[in-house]
Design a protein around this motif. Structure first.
Motif, short mmCIF file in Angstrom:
data_model
loop_
_atom_site.label_atom_id
_atom_site.label_comp_id
_atom_site.label_asym_id
_atom_site.label_seq_id
_atom_site.Cartn_x
_atom_site.Cartn_y
_atom_site.Cartn_z
N GLU A 161 0.80 -1.23 0.00
CA GLU A 161 0.00 0.00 0.00
C GLU A 161 0.83 1.27 0.00
O GLU A 161 0.73 2.08 -0.93
CB GLU A 161 -0.92 -0.03 1.23
N SER A 162 1.62 1.44 1.02
CA SER A 162 2.27 2.76 1.16
C SER A 162 3.72 2.78 0.68
O SER A 162 4.25 3.85 0.41
CB SER A 162 2.24 3.18 2.63
N SER A 163 4.35 1.62 0.59
CA SER A 163 5.80 1.47 0.45
C SER A 163 6.47 2.06 1.70
O SER A 163 5.79 2.56 2.58
CB SER A 163 6.33 2.14 -0.82
N SER A 164 7.80 2.00 1.76
CA SER A 164 8.50 2.49 2.96
C SER A 164 8.43 4.01 3.03
O SER A 164 8.30 4.59 4.11
CB SER A 164 9.97 2.07 2.94
N ALA A 165 8.53 4.63 1.86
CA ALA A 165 8.46 6.09 1.81
C ALA A 165 8.10 6.48 0.37
O ALA A 165 8.15 5.65 -0.55
CB ALA A 165 9.78 6.70 2.22
N ARG A 166 7.73 7.74 0.21
CA ARG A 166 7.26 8.16 -1.11
C ARG A 166 7.82 9.55 -1.42
O ARG A 166 7.80 10.43 -0.56
CB ARG A 166 5.74 8.18 -1.10
#
Lengths: 227, 417
Positions: free
Chosen positions: B55-60
């Motif tokens: 869903e979010s990944s580690s960071a964006r």
């Protein structure tokens, strides 16, 4: 020596004030075997409690070996009792989870005796009261007389100067009671320990070497007897 | 001290049944604490993993203006040069996957669907190759196949497919707006159905190839986000801040947000759930505390004369207090030992077997990103905390009845019937 000087003590019960002691003055020498006698409500237990430093007087003073008891705080009184006084109670008040040996060694455990000394002294004292064969018995397994013997051993094991006994034979039959009194008398003779016991039983009074009679909080008779 | 400890231990055996019942109350309290803690920890760990993987990944990496308007899924705040950013990130050994996320209306028509209809959806356009360096969708295909670049095909979540009555090969129409605000219609075909451990994906996600979306949305190579993958158990916030510091000089107007910010709703939900659970645990402990307090109160009331005798014989109040506190500590110790054992037995079950919530989670969003069996996780710290908590709790609750008893005079204690 115990010097009691114009001691007064009253209690409040509901709205009424009960004057338990009304200016009692008394001197007790070391090694006396003294009975405080009188009917119920005469102030025997109150006087015993005051000498035993477990109660405080409203006025007057008690000196034990020259030391004023009222000057001591709660902690000092606890230490004083620990070192100088022994108690025998009417209902024995042994600790049910401890056996005879452990009950007797209880006061020594509060003092700085090592385990070996505690063992030797407790065993010797139990032998003196004739219970060397019941050292491992818990109070529930002992008769009333045997329990009181344990209590006497517990009171004497630390070799106190004074032993206070509040109606020590009241819960015992007359034969056992006599045996207990004889034992106390023997101990008094052997260790020169001052024994002060309260009673309203004439048989017990007969054993006393000195009889102090109280009535309504006052001494009405102080009689020394030759034994 | 040794004598007092011995006396306290002997007193424990005085009322065996009462000691056992009180210790059992503590044990049950601690067992429940350990069990719930392990269960929640397991659910949280799995949720976080599924959140990051799907869903979010580690960071964006985002345009710095995007986050404030994220709910509108704006296409005006974009990263114009995602390849350059991705290359730079690869130099820093950070796997990166660009995506364009947009909103639209999904239209289904009778035949092959059961009836006509439409619904608002969120569409993730992904680079089929690069996306797998960060996310794990390729292995979640349950029907059909994974996306191919340039095709007008989509992947949809399995629960969405079930709700729509959709199968692989069914056509769908997406109505959306381009980057410049013009209406755009995209006719697509379902090429695959995904079923992943994250319920929010199964419930509503639609994936489209990035290059297809780029053409239809007139993105001219721009993307709305670049997702990053950090090593597991790394401090995402710190790492995100450090990478942003390195990138900001070359790429003006971007920011990097960690998953804790991206999934703020989940983080808040997890914190709220923890507070709720703490309340329940607090009540459990209150019950145990009342049990200990009651036991000690009864023990003290029954021993007033004995207390009087001990004090008359020269035992200081502090020693009497210590004896009762040792006794309470003993009850707490027994309760703690059995509580930890009970907790471990319950944990063995929840860690190895877990509870199957799939039927409930299918129709209800409980917040956790877990679709099926919710398993617990061992938490040694909780075992240690529970153990000492049991002892401390017992000692503290015994303190007050003991203090009350010591307020009585010795003569009152001796007269007590």
């Amino acid at each position: 020596m115990i010097k009691i000087d114009r001691i007064k003590r009253s209690y409040k019960t509901g709205d009424t004030v009960v004057k338990a002691l009304r200016g009692v003055t008394l001197t007790i020498e070391q090694g006396e075997f003294l009975s405080i006698a009188g009917p119920s409500g005469s102030g025997k237990t109150t006087l015993l409690n005051l000498i035993g430093c477990i109660d405080r007087a409203d006025s007057g003073e008690i000196f034990i070996n020259g030391e004023a008891v009222s000057a001591k705080n709660k902690k000092e009184l606890a230490l004083f009792r620990r070192h100088k006084l022994g108690f025998i109670f009417q209902t024995f008040n042994l600790i049910p989870v401890l056996n005879a040996f452990e009950n007797v060694s209880f006061p020594l455990s509060l003092l700085s005796f090592n385990e070996k000394e505690i063992r030797e002294r407790s065993m010797a004292m139990l032998a003196e009261v004739g219970l060397e064969g019941r050292v491992d018995s818990r109070p529930a397994k002992l008769s009333g007389g045997q329990q009181q013997r344990v209590a006497i051993a517990r009171a004497l094991v630390k070799e106190p100067q004074i032993v206070l006994a509040d109606e020590p034979t009241a819960n015992l039959d007359s034969k056992t009671g006599k045996a207990i009194l004889k034992l106390m008398e023997d101990m008094n003779a052997r260790y020169n320990t001052t024994f002060i016991f309260s009673t309203h039983d004439p048989m017990v009074m007969d054993y006393a070497h000195r009889l102090v009679q109280l009535h309504d909080g006052k001494i009405i008779k102080d009689e020394r007897r030759k034994k | 001290m040794k004598f007092l400890l011995g006396l306290a231990l002997k007193n424990l055996s005085r009322y065996k049944k009462r000691t056992i019942i009180t210790a059992a109350a503590i044990a049950v309290g601690l067992g429940i604490y350990i069990f719930i803690d392990a269960w929640l920890l397991g659910a949280e760990m799995e949720s976080e993993r599924n959140l990051i993987w799907y869903e979010s990944s580690s960071a964006r990496v985002l345009n710095e203006s995007y986050w404030e308007e994220k709910d509108q899924l704006p296409l005006k705040y974009v990263i114009e040069n995602p390849e350059e950013v991705t290359v730079r990130l690869q130099e820093l050994k950070i796997p990166a996957a660009p995506r364009t996320v947009f909103g639209g209306e999904l239209i289904v028509r009778e035949d092959p669907f059961e009836q006509d209809g439409s619904m608002q959806v969120k569409i993730f356009s992904i680079d089929p190759e690069q996306d797998n360096t960060v996310f794990r969708f390729r292995e979640t295909i349950v029907k059909g196949r994974y996306l191919k670049p340039g095709e007008e095909g989509i992947l949809i979540g399995s629960w969405l497919a079930e709700d729509l009555g959709a199968e692989v090969g069914y056509p769908l129409t997406i109505v959306t707006r381009t980057r410049h605000g013009y209406y755009q219609i995209i006719d697509v075909e379902i090429v695959g159905i995904i079923n992943c451990p994250n319920p929010s994906i199964n419930r509503g996600a639609i994936f489209l190839p990035l290059d297809t979306a780029d053409t239809y949305l007139e993105m001219q190579g721009a993307v709305t986000e670049i997702n990053l993958k950090f090593p597991e158990r790394s401090d995402a916030e710190m790492l995100a801040a450090s990478i942003e510091e390195k990138l900001i000089e070359d790429f003006k107007g971007i920011e990097i947000l960690s998953w804790k910010i991206l999934a703020r709703d989940y983080v808040a939900f997890a914190a709220m759930k923890q507070s709720g659970t703490r309340m329940i645990l607090f009540l459990v402990f209150i019950i145990a505390a009342v049990g200990v307090s009651n036991t000690m109160l009864m023990a003290i009331y029954e021993r007033f004369r004995e207390l009087g005798m001990m004090r008359a014989l020269g035992m200081k109040d502090s020693q009497v207090r210590l004896t009762f506190l040792f006794e309470a500590g003993g009850i707490g110790f027994i309760g703690s030992v059995f509580g930890v054992m009970l907790g471990c037995i319950l944990c063995l079950w929840i860690v190895n077997r877990g509870v199957d919530y799939s039927a409930m989670i299918r129709d209800m969003d409980i917040g956790y990103r877990v679709t099926g069996i919710m398993r617990g996780a061992w938490h040694p710290k909780a075992l240690v905390i529970a153990f000492f908590l049991g002892i401390i709790l017992s000692v503290v609750t015994a303190f007050f009845p003991t203090r009350r008893a010591l307020k009585m005079t010795i003569t009152d204690c001796l007269r007590f019937q």
